[in-house]
Write a protein that holds these residues in place. Structure first.
Motif, short mmCIF file in Angstrom:
data_model
loop_
_atom_site.label_atom_id
_atom_site.label_comp_id
_atom_site.label_asym_id
_atom_site.label_seq_id
_atom_site.Cartn_x
_atom_site.Cartn_y
_atom_site.Cartn_z
N VAL C 304 1.00 -1.44 0.03
CA VAL C 304 -0.16 -0.07 0.01
C VAL C 304 0.93 1.15 -0.16
CG1 VAL C 304 -1.67 1.39 1.27
CG2 VAL C 304 -1.80 -0.90 1.03
N VAL C 305 1.89 1.42 0.79
CA VAL C 305 2.69 2.55 0.88
C VAL C 305 3.64 2.71 -0.23
CG1 VAL C 305 4.84 3.27 2.31
CG2 VAL C 305 2.84 2.24 3.34
N ALA C 306 4.12 1.83 -0.96
CA ALA C 306 4.96 1.90 -1.99
C ALA C 306 3.97 2.29 -2.99
CB ALA C 306 5.72 0.72 -2.46
N GLY C 307 2.85 1.49 -3.30
CA GLY C 307 1.93 1.76 -4.45
C GLY C 307 1.08 3.14 -4.41
N SER C 308 0.93 3.63 -3.20
CA SER C 308 0.45 4.88 -3.14
C SER C 308 1.28 5.99 -3.64
CB SER C 308 0.00 5.24 -1.39
OG SER C 308 0.88 5.53 -0.69
N GLY C 309 2.56 6.00 -3.30
CA GLY C 309 3.52 6.98 -3.83
C GLY C 309 3.58 6.81 -5.47
N LEU C 310 3.87 5.56 -5.94
CA LEU C 310 3.80 5.41 -7.36
C LEU C 310 2.80 6.13 -8.02
CD1 LEU C 310 5.69 1.81 -7.65
CD2 LEU C 310 6.72 4.42 -7.72
N ALA C 311 1.47 5.67 -7.35
CA ALA C 311 0.24 6.21 -7.95
C ALA C 311 0.35 7.79 -8.00
CB ALA C 311 -0.91 5.59 -7.19
N CYS C 312 0.72 8.37 -6.93
CA CYS C 312 0.71 9.77 -6.95
C CYS C 312 1.54 10.24 -7.88
CB CYS C 312 1.30 10.19 -5.50
SG CYS C 312 1.33 11.89 -5.30
N ALA C 313 2.92 9.85 -8.17
CA ALA C 313 3.72 9.90 -9.31
C ALA C 313 3.06 9.95 -10.51
CB ALA C 313 4.87 9.38 -9.10
N VAL C 314 2.47 8.78 -10.89
CA VAL C 314 1.65 8.50 -11.95
C VAL C 314 0.42 9.57 -12.42
CG1 VAL C 314 0.37 6.90 -13.54
CG2 VAL C 314 2.48 6.02 -12.27
N ALA C 315 -0.19 9.82 -11.34
CA ALA C 315 -1.32 10.63 -11.59
C ALA C 315 -0.76 12.06 -11.86
CB ALA C 315 -2.19 10.79 -10.35
N LEU C 316 0.27 12.58 -11.41
CA LEU C 316 0.41 13.97 -11.64
C LEU C 316 1.52 13.98 -12.87
CD1 LEU C 316 -0.08 14.62 -8.73
CD2 LEU C 316 1.20 16.29 -8.80
#
Lengths: 287, 541, 379
Positions: C304-316
């Motif tokens: 969850v932690v690693a995924g949320s960070g990556l998701a945020c980077a992808v979204a922006l």
């Protein structure tokens, strides 16, 4: 280089080639604002990021290559302990204006234990101190590279002895201090100043104008700091250098890197004494 | 299990071999004790067992060393890590990681042992050595004894068949040393592991040794049954010396054995040792009152009062952390002092008020690690610097003093190359060059063998005879017995007992020396006392 | 009931670094002050809730301080080294123009200062500050000693040397304190700085060098550097990969200097070089055979932690679902920026790290004295 004993980490021809190529990449990574053809990068944010990743990869390759040539327990323990000294010294100097305590040890150790060891020590010192103080970041690769160069070059200096050696090391330390500051500043110059400012990196300027802007930036931000580093390093080498070099040389002698160990098998068959041990004749002394 | 076949070892550049034609065999499950003076080749013999000699040190080994079927000429130390575990003198220096559990696992990680097995072995070892409560502790924060037990545990997790211990207690205080040696003897009994142990605290292990290897110092080695080897050896614990003196056969190796032989001797001895009355102490050289030392919330010294007399050697005893060191540093003036008064010398000045250069002319202190004071390249340079620091009002030069304390130390040698005893002598000479009235030593017997301790005893007696007031913080009962006239016992920063050595040392069972334990209730403390008494009375035919 | 994965423990350091680098990427994509403030808030919250008492975890405030300095320097430079009289926008103040020597050509000191210039410098500074704080958060939250364990096998020696350094450094600090105290016993007080340094440095250096030899013997006896499993052939392949990789990277670098080389060739050089180097490192890792004691688990909180960070980077980075211009609002004319919904939500998701991660394990050991001293010395 006749030091009277072998270098702590032997550098093979292949390693020399690796280090040379890595140094070329490192030079570009630091000096790209002056060297890169205009229009290569779309944004000034891209190159530091790209080169940061690249430098980590290159350092990993160099270290793997040196390690494959063999870093034995003695060299690794020496690396660890000297990195610990550097890591422990660094916070002591870090707060006060420009006093940099890492360099002088790096120069002396590189000098005594050879260029391969100097290179490795530069890397491990910075890495260990970053881990210890929570300073891991994109700047780490640049710092590691800078220190590795200083350590390696110190190992390649000509074989002088006595006062001449100390003078040479002090000069080298001071120059290294300036060079390190110059390069490190360069690594964050392109994005640290507002692009509109007149001392900021501006893509496409001719070399001389670009250099002029950078020198002004360097003077404005860190010249005093670098001078502090150069002066302390030189002073430390002059004052602590002679006994510290003696200590290093003594350690190198005692450590006996790559020792010449030989065995002579016993003549003939196994001796009866070994097969069936009997204590020597013990005479019981009377009172 | 271990076989030396005509082994000689010669280091590079050395003229004489360290070991010459040594043949011996150590069988499975034995506890083998290696004894010999400093420099007799103990470390070389032990190093040869796991191949450190000559793979690591360099040099030539002729002959053959075979351990568990592996010839060390073909197997360097790292390839023997699964059969030989090695424990050195200074546990902290040998630690690779920084917590107990990681350190225990380190050897296993190198041997690529399966993680599940590693976990199980770690838990076993934690229980075996009683380290379970410390598993997450940082190694640095452990006591010396605990550290040494971790080092032993770290060697044991690899399940070696041989455990080699090179003076594992030489850097420890006696309490920790006993703790470690008790753990070692338990291992021999519980695990049946072969143990080779070089040790100079013989009194604690002698009784459970199966074999002794004695190195007389000429490169040869003699191996055999403990009692027989003790007859031969010049290094003996007091109980064996007493046995030799009394002619007991077989030689007693423990206080218990000796006590059973002793009734006849006790009957022969006069009720008081002859000439036991101590000479009256000289005038007070230092008077400290109400000394308080605190580090934050911790009170190290809680209002201690201490008077040191000229021509008297005082022992400062007590367990670790009872405030001995803090008290010495406080009265010297260099350490912290939060309360109380100190009057030293003929003018009764307070050393703390004078600054370091003047303070050391009143009180000289030799710290626990004497080498901390040495920073020059040669012994000669250190001595010259000492004379310069002392100023020339002092009587004797440091070089003279050193020759008197320990003759034959080369001036051109490096101070760090000296043995522990020689380093102590050098630092003592440096401190004495300032001609202080009071000389204080903090744990000087660490790392000294019997001979060096005897030399130190004589040296302190000479200093006292010259009119110095000497105070020694020590745990070492046998040393205090031989060297000191007065004993001060500290606990929790307070002074509990302050009396004649004979009175204090015979009164308490913990502080009693071996001879006193054997001869109680007679108030004899040392073997020379007994010898003198036996000379005075006519023996039985 | 607490699920096993959420029992107090240290989260995998790689998870924290992924999370922080994801946020850093996001921060570098935007100059919207509202989004930057949001990122800073998430970092602050997570660090406050999840940091430990370990020495490396006390450094966050220095990162905050450094961040403030970065913003300050940027504003100061933009005010002092102005872009010239043609400054556009709302002029706030006129600084006196300093006459500069002729060799200062192109540099202007003083002149009109516009609101836009200051604001743009401040926002740019804030973005850098945000990046710094992301790195600082990773340093604070991830246990560096644990992070060393995930170094690839080819860098095993580096890991060992640094592990040794980390465990020896606090001992050396103690050794310095001991020697410093002992110096007074020889009558040397606190004299000239360098003279003092010599009397302290040399005994400590000797101590350390002697320690290194003892340590080396112990390591050798404990199996450090046992025979490798790799064959001569595999070592040759490894070396070949590494050398070829470096050569490709060198070529890529050369392309940057010489505009006549086609662009694609240089990029290809970098890609091939990186791939070869990574392959060489992976192969080189086989040199060392060893096992890991109690490896850090990677369970769903890590995902969850690693995924949320990556998701945020992808979204922006993707610019999907919102107006890309909202990420970098213009300053002409000056107006209050809008908060784009998707990026804001993506940043808020990373705050999950503060909520779902297992709490930090209570340290059982008493605080590390030497490390504490070092942390204090570094202030």
């Amino acid at each position: 280089m006749n030091r009277g004993f072998l270098a702590a980490i032997s550098v093979r021809r292949r390693s020399v080639l690796t280090i040379a190529m890595a140094s070329f990449i490192g030079l570009i990574a630091f000096g790209w604002p002056f060297a890169v053809a205009p229009g290569t990068f779309s944004s000034t944010q891209t190159p530091p990021l790209m080169f940061g990743v690249l430098l980590i990869l290159v350092l990993a390759v160099v270290f793997a290559e040196i390690a494959d040539g063999g870093i034995d327990a003695k060299a690794i323990a020496m690396l660890g302990v000297l990195s610990a000294i550097n890591a422990a010294l660094r916070p002591l100097g870090g707060g006060t204006a420009g006093v940099e305590t890492v360099f002088f040890l790096l120069v002396l150790a590189g000098r005594v234990f050879g260029p391969g060891f100097g290179f490795a020590l530069g890397c491990t010192s910075v890495f260990a101190s970053a881990l210890l103080t929570g300073g891991v970041g994109p700047w780490l690769a640049y710092q590691m590279f800078g220190c590795a160069w200083i350590g390696m070059l110190a190992g390649l200096l000509p074989p002088l002895r006595g006062k001449a050696e100390i003078a040479m090391l002090a000069l080298f330390g001071a120059a290294g201090g300036y060079l390190f500051g110059f390069l490190l500043n360069l690594s964050f110059w392109p994005f640290s100043v507002d692009p509109a400012s007149s001392i900021a990196y501006q893509p496409g300027l001719p070399l001389a104008a670009q250099l002029h802007r950078y020198l002004l930036f360097d003077a404005a931000t860190s010249l005093g700091w670098d001078t502090g580093r150069a002066v302390t390093t030189a002073l430390a080498v002059v004052i602590i250098g002679p006994p510290a070099l003696a200590a290093f040389r003594r350690a190198a002698r005692r450590a006996n890197f790559q020792p010449a160990a030989s065995f002579q098998p016993p003549p003939g068959p196994r001796s009866p004494a070994a097969a069936e041990v009997r204590p020597r004749e013990v005479t019981t002394p009377g009172l | 299990m271990i076989e030396f076949d005509r082994v000689s070892v010669r280091y590079q550049g050395a003229t004489a071999p360290v070991l010459a034609d040594v043949s011996l065999r150590i069988d499975e499950g034995e506890l083998c004790l290696v004894i010999g003076h400093t420099g007799s080749g103990k470390s070389t013999l032990l190093g040869a067992i796991n191949g450190l000699v000559p793979h690591f040190t360099g040099g030539t080994l002729s002959g053959r060393v075979v351990v568990a079927g592996r010839d060390t000429s073909a197997f360097p130390p790292r390839e023997l890590a699964d059969v030989v575990g090695l424990v050195g003198q200074d546990p902290l220096a040998g630690f690779v990681t920084d917590t107990v559990e990681e350190e225990l696992a380190y050897t296993m990680e190198q041997l690529a042992i399966d993680p599940a097995a590693m976990r199980a072995r770690c838990e076993e070892t934690l229980d075996l050595l009683g380290l379970a409560d410390l598993r997450h502790r940082e190694l640095r924060t452990l006591s010396g004894g605990q550290q040494q037990k971790v080092a032993i545990g770290a060697a044991l997790t690899a399940h070696p068949s041989v455990l080699v211990l090179d003076e594992p207690t030489s850097a420890l205080d006696p309490t920790s040393a006993e703790d470690v040696l008790a753990a070692v003897t338990r291992l021999v009994h519980d695990l049946g592991i072969t143990v080779v142990l070089a040790e100079h605290r013989l009194e604690r292990v002698l009784y459970c040794a199966d074999k002794i290897v004695y190195l007389p110092g000429d490169g040869s080695a003699a191996a055999g049954d403990p009692a027989a080897m003790m007859e031969l050896a010049t290094i003996c614990p007091p109980v064996v010396e007493l046995g030799k003196l009394a002619g007991w056969q077989p030689l007693p190796l423990s206080v218990r054995d000796a006590r059973r032989c002793a009734p006849e001797l006790r009957a022969r001895l006069p009720a008081r040792p002859p000439g036991a009355a101590a000479p009256p102490p000289g005038q007070v050289a230092l008077a400290a009152k109400g000394i308080v030392v605190r580090y934050g919330p911790l009170v190290a010294v809680a209002g201690a009062a201490l008077a040191l007399h000229r021509a008297e050697v005082t022992a400062l005893m007590g367990r670790n952390g009872s405030g001995k060191s803090s008290l010495l540093w406080a009265i010297q003036g260099s350490g912290r002092r939060d309360g109380g008064t100190v009057h030293a010398g003929s003018e009764g000045a307070d050393p703390a008020a004078l600054g370091p250069a003047a303070a050391r002319r009143l009180v000289g202190l030799v710290p626990q690690t004497p080498a901390d004071l040495l920073y020059l390249d040669t012994v000669g340079a250190e001595l010259a610097q000492a004379d310069k620091d002392a100023g020339r009002q002092a009587g004797r030069s440091a070089a003279d003093l050193l020759d008197a304390l320990a003759p034959g130390i080369s001036r051109g040698g490096h101070p760090r190359d000296l043995s522990a005893g020689q380093q102590l002598a050098l630092v003592l000479a440096i401190q004495l060059a300032a001609a202080p009235a009071v000389i204080a030593l903090d744990e000087p017997t660490r790392g000294l063998d019997y001979q060096a301790k005897a030399a130190l005893t004589r040296l302190l007696a000479d200093l006292a005879a010259d009119g110095h007031a000497v105070v020694v913080a020590t745990h070492d009962v046998e040393f205090a017995t031989a060297a000191c006239q007065r004993v001060v016992v500290m606990a929790e920063g307070e002074i509990v007992t302050d009396d004649q050595a004979a009175t204090v040392l015979t009164a308490s069972p913990t502080f009693a020396p071996q001879v006193a334990k054997v001869l109680a209730p007679l108030p004899y403390l040392t073997v020379p006392q007994v010898a003198a008494a036996l000379c005075a009375v006519p023996g039985p035919a | 009931m607490t699920p096993r994965a959420r029992l107090p423990r240290a989260l995998h350091p790689v998870a924290w670094w992924c999370w922080a680098l994801g946020l850093a990427t996001a921060a570098s994509r935007t100059s919207n002050p509202l989004l930057l403030v949001l990122i800073a808030a998430v970092l602050g919250l997570t660090v406050t809730l999840r940091r430990t008492q370990a020495p490396w975890a006390r450094g966050y405030r220095y990162y905050l301080l450094m961040a403030a300095v970065v913003i300050g320097i940027r504003i100061a430079f933009s005010v002092v080294f102005t872009s010239g009289p043609e400054a556009a926008g709302a002029i706030w103040l006129h600084l006196p123009v300093v006459r500069v020597p002729s060799w200062f050509t192109g540099v202007r000191i003083g002149g009109p200062v516009s609101a836009q210039a200051v604001l743009s410098a401040a926002i740019d500074g804030a973005r850098l500050a945000c990046l710094l704080c992301c790195i600082g958060a990773a340093n604070t939250l991830a246990n560096p000693k644990r992070a060393l364990r995930v170094l690839p096998g080819a860098l095993y020696e580096l890991g060992v040397a640094v592990t040794v350094a980390l465990s020896v450094a606090p001992q050396l600090v103690e050794s310095v304190q001991r020697v410093r105290r002992a110096r007074r016993l020889r009558g040397h007080g606190t004299g000239r700085r360098f003279a003092v340094l010599k009397g302290i440095a040399i005994p400590v250096l000797h101590d350390a060098l002697e320690r290194s030899l003892l340590l080396a013997a112990a390591m050798d006896a404990r199996g450090y550097g046992r025979t490798c499993a790799a064959t001569a052939a595999s070592r040759r392949v490894t070396a070949g990969c590494l050398l070829a990789g470096l050569t490709c990277l060198c070529f890529g670098c050369y392309e940057l200097l010489d505009p006549t080389v086609p662009r694609g060739l240089g990029a290809g050089g970098f890609a091939a070089g990186a791939a070869l180097c990574v392959a060489g490192l992976v192969l080189g890792g086989r040199r060392v055979t060893r096992s890991r004691y109690r490896p850090d688990p990677w369970e769903w909180p890590e995902w969850v932690v690693a995924g949320s960070g990556l998701a945020c980077a992808v979204a922006l980075s993707l610019n999907v679902g919102y107006n890309p211009a909202a990420l970098n609002p213009v300053l002409y004319p000056l107006h209050w920026p809008t908060l784009p919904a998707v990026p804001a939500a993506a940043i808020l998701v990373t705050a999950l790290a503060a909520a779902i991660t297992p709490p930090a394990a209570e340290p059982l050991s008493r605080p590390a004295v030497g490390a504490q001293a070092m942390a204090e010395a570094s202030t």
